[in-house]
Design a protein around this motif. Structure first.
Motif: not given
Length: 117
Positions: A39-50, A109-117
């Motif tokens: 969970h901490a790694e996902q938060v650090r990377q700014g990713t979530k399950v799409q 496109l693929t590396t920027t963090k979206r505002s909804d994350q």
């Protein structure tokens, strides 16, 4: 002393096997720490399950950027070649620039963090 197949199966099925051990507290603690680290790694990377919808939208956008860069660069180069009589050099230069611009946009496109994350 012959055993039939049924007698052999009955003996094997009737024999007690290894008793299942109760859940070890160390394993439960390890699983909790692994989940917390993931969970901490996902938060650090700014990713979530799409969701599938997000992935298909992103895929369509990437495809549009790629095709747009290629076609746009080729069209601009071809028009300038016709006007200036430098065929095929400007077509090749602008096609290359279109490819570079398309890949730059795809990476952005693929590396920027979206505002909804």
């Amino acid at each position: 002393m012959g055993f039939s197949l049924m007698e052999g199966l009955a003996m094997v099925a009737g024999e007690p096997g290894q008793d299942p051990a109760g859940e070890d507290a160390r394993i439960a603690s390890l699983e909790a720490r692994i989940a917390q680290a993931e969970h901490a790694e996902q938060v650090r990377q700014g990713t979530k399950v799409q969701q599938a919808d997000d992935g298909s939208r992103l895929g369509n956008r990437v495809l549009a950027e790629l095709i747009g860069g290629l076609v746009g660069g080729a069209l601009i180069g071809w028009v300038l070649d016709r006007l200036l009589g430098t065929s095929p050099w400007l077509l090749l230069v602008f096609l290359g620039l279109g490819i570079v611009a398309a890949f730059r946009n795809i990476i952005r496109l693929t590396t920027t963090k979206r505002s909804d994350q």
